[in-house]
Design an enzyme around this catalytic site. Structure first.
Site, PDB file in Angstrom:
ATOM      1  N   CYS A 234     -49.399   4.473 -66.106  1.00 37.81           N
ATOM      2  CA  CYS A 234     -50.066   5.597 -66.773  1.00 37.81           C
ATOM      3  C   CYS A 234     -51.516   5.708 -66.311  1.00 37.81           C
ATOM      4  O   CYS A 234     -52.000   6.797 -65.984  1.00 37.81           O
ATOM      5  CB  CYS A 234     -49.976   5.411 -68.287  1.00 37.81           C
ATOM      6  SG  CYS A 234     -50.608   6.787 -69.245  1.00 37.81           S
ATOM      7  N   CYS A 235     -52.215   4.556 -66.252  1.00 36.28           N
ATOM      8  CA  CYS A 235     -53.610   4.581 -65.780  1.00 36.28           C
ATOM      9  C   CYS A 235     -53.684   5.028 -64.321  1.00 36.28           C
ATOM     10  O   CYS A 235     -54.640   5.710 -63.927  1.00 36.28           O
ATOM     11  CB  CYS A 235     -54.252   3.202 -65.915  1.00 36.28           C
ATOM     12  SG  CYS A 235     -54.862   2.813 -67.563  1.00 36.28           S
TER      13      CYS A 235
ATOM     14  N   CYS B 186     -58.806   5.999 -73.850  1.00 40.90           N
ATOM     15  CA  CYS B 186     -57.800   6.934 -74.340  1.00 40.90           C
ATOM     16  C   CYS B 186     -57.366   6.539 -75.756  1.00 40.90           C
ATOM     17  O   CYS B 186     -57.273   5.352 -76.085  1.00 40.90           O
ATOM     18  CB  CYS B 186     -56.578   6.905 -73.430  1.00 40.90           C
ATOM     19  SG  CYS B 186     -56.874   7.539 -71.782  1.00 40.90           S
TER      20      CYS B 186
ATOM     21  N   CYS C  37     -54.624   3.851 -76.469  1.00 45.57           N
ATOM     22  CA  CYS C  37     -54.880   2.494 -75.962  1.00 45.57           C
ATOM     23  C   CYS C  37     -56.206   1.928 -76.456  1.00 45.57           C
ATOM     24  O   CYS C  37     -56.732   0.971 -75.868  1.00 45.57           O
ATOM     25  CB  CYS C  37     -54.866   2.507 -74.431  1.00 45.57           C
ATOM     26  SG  CYS C  37     -53.310   3.066 -73.746  1.00 45.57           S
TER      27      CYS C  37
ATOM     28  N   CYS D  64     -58.627  -0.371 -66.340  1.00 49.02           N
ATOM     29  CA  CYS D  64     -57.716   0.713 -65.958  1.00 49.02           C
ATOM     30  C   CYS D  64     -57.400   0.676 -64.463  1.00 49.02           C
ATOM     31  O   CYS D  64     -56.360   1.147 -64.046  1.00 49.02           O
ATOM     32  CB  CYS D  64     -58.314   2.073 -66.330  1.00 49.02           C
ATOM     33  SG  CYS D  64     -59.826   2.484 -65.426  1.00 49.02           S
TER      34      CYS D  64
HETATM   35 FE1  SF4 Z   1     -52.617   6.000 -70.120  1.00 52.67          FE
HETATM   36 FE2  SF4 Z   1     -53.692   4.340 -71.895  1.00 52.67          FE
HETATM   37 FE3  SF4 Z   1     -54.439   4.249 -69.314  1.00 52.67          FE
HETATM   38 FE4  SF4 Z   1     -55.145   6.292 -70.874  1.00 52.67          FE
HETATM   39  S1  SF4 Z   1     -55.801   4.152 -71.088  1.00 52.67           S
HETATM   40  S2  SF4 Z   1     -54.410   6.433 -68.815  1.00 52.67           S
HETATM   41  S3  SF4 Z   1     -53.301   6.552 -72.155  1.00 52.67           S
HETATM   42  S4  SF4 Z   1     -52.418   3.742 -70.188  1.00 52.67           S
END
Ligand code: SF4
Length: 256
Positions: A139-140, A225, A228, A251
């Site tokens: 996701c990151c 985010c 998280c 991240c």
């Molecule tokens: Fe995705 Fe969490 Fe990374 Fe944001 S902090 S990009 S929601 S995994």
């Protein structure tokens, strides 16, 4: 108002003195000299040494990011120049984080919002819902690292707000380092606040009555985010509330 660089942006110019994978002697010497310099003097050195090159800073508008935007404005204002502030909107930001970003835009910062190539809906269609809960690294990569890679194609000098005392992963941050673009070329990475402490940061914010994220008054110590980010449970380092319980501390943009 916003600039969203696309993958079709022209390739970056090679960054002459740094076009190798190791720090050149000039950079090592400058690093030693700047280790005891103030953040403002680091910024002045960068602006003079790399005049005419593409200088930009990134900020997620945490306390140190707010300080850095302010310091850059203080240094560049009298010179009549403005440095763009790149910030990534992952689509998962707290409303309070967007509010503080817009407060700095209102103070005259040249803020350029960069978004992931996939919307949250598009990501869910391709990878399933709530990827952050199943594979936060993936996701990151989609929502933070890939946008940062695009930003690096627009810059020769990347100024970042990270500090050594934020976490063990950041304790060896040099004032001057490098980041690597996808094509292997290097971007100078400058951390003027590397030596600052959390207390230094808050003193500057409060002494100068700068805007900051209101969640920091509600027990949060580091804000990313929404899915998280948690309030840290006990005294530890200030990033303990990020990806809590997921064995993840960064991240990935500072690994580029
Ligand atoms: Fe995705 Fe969490 Fe990374 Fe944001 S902090 S990009 S929601 S995994």
């Amino acid at each position: 108002m916003n600039v969203v660089p696309s993958p079709d942006e022209p390739a970056s110019r090679p960054f002459g003195p740094l076009a190798s994978r190791t720090l050149g002697p000039e950079l090592a010497e400058a690093n030693a000299e700047l280790e005891s310099a103030s953040a403002e003097d680091v910024l002045r050195w960068v602006l003079a040494r790399f005049r005419g090159q593409r200088i930009g800073l990134s900020s997620a508008f945490g306390p140190e990011g707010c300080v850095l935007v302010d310091l850059v404005q203080r240094v560049t204002g009298p010179m009549g120049v403005q440095i763009p502030v790149y910030t990534i909107d992952t689509g998962y930001l707290f409303a309070a984080s967007i509010d503080v970003r817009e407060a700095y835009r209102a103070r005259g910062a040249d803020i350029r919002v960069v978004e992931p190539l996939l919307t949250i809906r598009g990501q869910a269609e391709r990878h399933g819902p709530d990827l952050f809960a199943r594979d936060p690294d993936a996701c990151c990569e989609i929502r933070k690292v890939e946008p940062m890679r695009r930003i690096l194609t627009l810059l020769d000098v990347w100024i970042t707000a990270i500090r050594r005392d934020q976490s063990p992963t950041r304790e060896h941050t040099p004032i001057l380092g490098t980041a690597t673009r996808d094509d292997g070329s290097l971007v100078l990475k400058v951390a003027p606040l590397a030596r600052w402490t959390r207390a230094d940061t808050w003193q500057h914010l409060l002494d100068n009555e700068l805007p900051y994220n209101r969640l920091l008054d509600e027990g949060f110590t580091s804000i990313g985010c929404e899915p998280c980010t948690r309030r840290p449970e006990a005294d530890g380092n200030e990033r303990d509330g990020r990806w809590a319980g997921q064995g993840k501390t960064e991240c990935g943009i500072h690994n580029l």
